[in-house]
Structures are given as structure tokens and as C-alpha cells.
Design an enzyme around this catalytic site. Structure first.
Site, PDB file in Angstrom:
ATOM      1  N   GLU A 261       0.839  -1.213   0.000  1.00 47.81           N
ATOM      2  CA  GLU A 261       0.000   0.000   0.000  1.00 47.81           C
ATOM      3  C   GLU A 261       0.862   1.247   0.000  1.00 47.81           C
ATOM      4  OE1 GLU A 261      -2.628  -0.257   3.369  1.00 47.81           O
ATOM      5  OE2 GLU A 261      -3.441  -2.169   2.739  1.00 47.81           O
ATOM      6  N   HIS A 280      -7.577   1.642   1.969  1.00 47.81           N
ATOM      7  CA  HIS A 280      -7.412   1.431   3.411  1.00 47.81           C
ATOM      8  C   HIS A 280      -8.177   2.525   4.178  1.00 47.81           C
ATOM      9  CE1 HIS A 280      -4.522  -0.530   6.516  1.00 47.81           C
ATOM     10  NE2 HIS A 280      -5.624  -0.108   7.120  1.00 47.81           N
ATOM     11  N   ALA A 281      -9.471   2.586   3.875  1.00 49.52           N
ATOM     12  CA  ALA A 281     -10.280   3.704   4.364  1.00 49.52           C
ATOM     13  C   ALA A 281     -11.395   3.265   5.309  1.00 49.52           C
ATOM     14  CB  ALA A 281     -10.891   4.436   3.169  1.00 49.52           C
TER      15      ALA A 281
HETATM   16  C1  8YV Z   1      -5.620   2.409   9.610  1.00 45.83           C
HETATM   17  C2  8YV Z   1      -6.140   0.264  10.601  1.00 45.83           C
HETATM   18  O1  8YV Z   1      -4.446   1.864   9.979  1.00 45.83           O
HETATM   19  O2  8YV Z   1      -6.300   0.734  12.907  1.00 45.83           O
HETATM   20  C3  8YV Z   1      -5.867  -0.004  12.034  1.00 45.83           C
HETATM   21  O3  8YV Z   1      -5.178  -1.021  12.302  1.00 45.83           O
HETATM   22  O4  8YV Z   1      -5.857  -0.532   9.759  1.00 45.83           O
HETATM   23  C4  8YV Z   1      -6.745   1.568  10.177  1.00 45.83           C
HETATM   24  O5  8YV Z   1      -7.472   2.168  11.140  1.00 45.83           O
HETATM   25  C5  8YV Z   1      -5.576   3.854   9.949  1.00 45.83           C
HETATM   26  O6  8YV Z   1      -5.229   4.454   8.783  1.00 45.83           O
HETATM   27  C6  8YV Z   1      -4.556   4.235  10.998  1.00 45.83           C
HETATM   28  O7  8YV Z   1      -3.284   4.422  10.463  1.00 45.83           O
END
Ligand code: 8YV
Length: 327
Positions: A261, A280-281
């Protein structure tokens, strides 16, 4: 006895850092941040607040000899070498719970998008409808279908609750055994794979879940089934998934996470018509991101002030991390 230094390696507003400033000298790093600047800022740091997207290994911990708390913004901590942290006496904190609802909402959104061809219908509505072109093919109902969940933790349970409201039957696998509500049915992984019309992944990434869903597992699934992944990209063998989607072995996928990513240009998944990719939203709402920040901030402040933090993934490091408080 000086005040501890708290490094904020995260784009936080100064006002939001006032509670940190009450217990520590705040050092805000420039944003966007590069690795060299981060490493160079750590020599006297006792606390660091940083996104969980950074790969933090021995190099990071050796550059921070006074570090007591690594407050990671996010629930997943697969990018952190927790063993190294513990060896260095650093408490690793994360943000569980506060994002479960948002991730579950997004997961249901992806399931609906696949089932009801929302993206094709939305594009058609704006572009081809006026031209009287034939509409996209029919979708399918969620009611009466089986949702297979792999990983029945906080997020898995929220997804199950929502899916039940849509009339779906839930069958799940969890390494810890039956962990869901009594109305959801626990089964072994292979059985869940065979039964699922939708398979949704909610495990954390660790050596036992790395490529948990590979060619063998995909081959057990119905040809009409779809895969939804809002956990971590590496839980799925991405090359095997591409092959299954190309060959019609699997009907579709919606992926909020990828092995790499952002993806490399030319990543084959991006060109497949039966795949939805989001960046990744799943936790990306104003309220949830705020709650994540507040929990990460509270974790940081607690350890710096010599108190047990609300969420620590290596509690065995805490006695040492708290004892060094004020040293
Ligand atoms: C993202 C997530 O990482 O909390 C996590 O593990 O995968 C998501 O919430 C968010 O972009 C925090 O960096």
C-alpha cells in the site's frame, strides 16, 4: 528531574496536544515526515505518538534509548516489532474498540456494493442511462445468504450484527473457538469457506494468519462467492486471488487492504472488472479518527505520567516502562 520529551510523529493540531504538553515537552515533527527525521528525533524521547503504518523495528528502538511508550495510532500492530519493544522496556499501545463500528459499516458497504453492483449502477446512472444503453446485470439479495467471517473479534462481531439485520446467516471461524453471539454458528475454517456466499476477513496479521487465504482455500469456496478484506492485505495470497478472480473460480472481491500500500502501478488486481479496491479507508470517518487520536493521546499521556494506559499490547513491558517514569 526534567520533564519527559514526547515526540509527535503525526499531523496533530497544536490545540489537540495541550493535554500532552501538561505532562511533557512536546516535539512536533514536520509533516510529511521522513524516516531519517524520525530517527534523528528520538535520542531523548520518552514517548512517541505515530501512525501504525510505519514499520518500526530494532533500528527504531535502538535510536530511542529513553523511550517508554510507543503510542500507535491504529488497532493493528503488525508493523511494530513488539518483541524488540519489550526488550527495550517500551510499552506498545494501540487503539482497539473505537474503530470497530466504522470498519464494520464500511465492510457492509463493500458487501452491498458487490451484491447490488453499486459502482456499475452509479457509473451507468450518470453516463449511459441518458443514452438509453442497456443497464448493468442484476445483483443479488443479501437476505438468505451466508456470510462467512474469519476472525470473530470486536470488528467481526460488529459485522455479524449488521449482517444479521440484513437477513444474512452468519457462520464463522475464530482461532480461539466459539467467540460470537449464540445465533452465529462457529465452524472450522474449511467449512466456513465452503458455506460462504460472502467471506469477510477480520483477523489481525501475524505469522499464523499470513496468507491464510491462499489457492487451496479459494478453491474450497463457491464459484459464485465474493471475498471482502478490510483486515490486512497479507492475510490473502494476492497472486492466488488474482488467478481465482481471472479464472472465474471466485465471482468477485472488495479489498480495502493490499499486500503493498499504495499498490505498485500495474498491480493486476486494479484492472480486474470484478474487483473493488478502496484505499485502506474502513476507519476513515471524522468521529472514528478523532476517537482513535484521543485514545492514542491518552495512552501516551498515561505512561508518561506513570499510569497504566487504557490499551497496551505488551503489558509485560509496563512495570519497567512505568518504573522508569521520572528517571
Ligand atoms: C488504519 C487500521 O491503519 O487501525 C488499524 O489497524 O488498519 C486503520 O485504522 C488507519 O489508517 C490508521 O493508520
Amino acid at each position: 528531574m526534567g520533564r519527559p520529551v514526547a515526540v509527535i510523529a503525526f499531523p496533530a493540531a497544536e490545540r489537540d496536544l495541550e493535554p500532552v504538553a501538561a505532562v511533557a515537552d512536546v516535539r512536533r515533527l514536520p509533516w510529511p515526515l521522513d524516516w531519517e527525521t524520525l530517527l534523528g528525533s528520538l535520542a531523548d524521547a520518552e514517548g512517541v505518538l505515530i501512525s501504525n503504518q510505519w514499520r518500526l523495528d530494532e533500528r527504531f528502538f535502538s535510536a530511542a534509548p529513553r523511550l517508554r511508550v510507543l503510542s500507535s495510532y491504529g488497532v493493528g500492530y503488525d508493523a511494530i516489532d513488539v518483541e524488540a519493544a519489550t526488550r527495550h522496556g517500551v510499552a506498545v499501545c494501540n487503539t482497539p474498540g473505537v474503530l470497530s463500528g466504522a470498519v464494520a459499516d464500511f465492510t457492509l458497504g463493500l458487501i452491498l456494493a458487490l451484491a447490488r453492483r453499486l459502482l456499475e449502477n452509479a457509473a451507468f446512472g450518470k453516463r449511459e442511462w441518458a443514452e438509453r444503453a442497456p443497464p448493468p446485470p442484476l445483483g443479488w439479495d443479501l437476505a438468505g445468504k451466508t456470510l462467512g467471517i474469519v476472525g470473530m473479534g470486536r470488528i467481526g462481531r460488529e459485522v455479524a450484527r449488521r449482517a444479521r439485520a440484513f437477513g444474512m446467516r452468519v457462520r464463522y471461524y475464530d482461532v480461539r473457538g466459539p467467540a460470537g453471539e449464540p445465533e452465529d454458528e462457529f465452524a472450522e475454517l474449511d467449512e466456513v469457506l465452503r458455506a460462504a456466499d460472502v467471506l469477510s476477513l477480520h483477523v489481525d496479521l501475524n505469522p499464523t494468519t499470513h496468507r491464510l487465504i491462499g489457492a487451496r482455500e479459494l478453491a474450497l469456496m463457491k464459484r459464485t462467492a465474493v471475498l471482502v478484506n478490510t483486515s490486512r492485505g497479507a492475510v490473502v495470497d494476492q497472486a492466488a486471488l488474482v488467478e481465482a478472480l481471472r479464472s472465474g473460480r471466485l465471482a468477485g472481491a472488495a479489498l480495502d487492504v493490499l499486500e503493498q500500500e499504495p499498490p505498485a502501478r500495474g498491480e493486476p488486481l486494479l484492472d480486474l472488472p470484478n474487483v473493488i479496491v478502496t484505499p485502506h479507508a474502513a476507519s476513515a470517518t471524522v468521529e472514528t479518527r478523532r476517537a482513535m487520536f484521543e485514545l492514542a493521546r491518552e495512552n501516551l499521556i498515561s505512561v508518561l505520567a506513570g499510569r497504566e494506559p487504557p490499551a497496551c499490547v505488551n503489558p509485560e513491558a509496563l512495570p519497567r516502562a512505568l518504573r522508569r517514569s521520572g528517571s
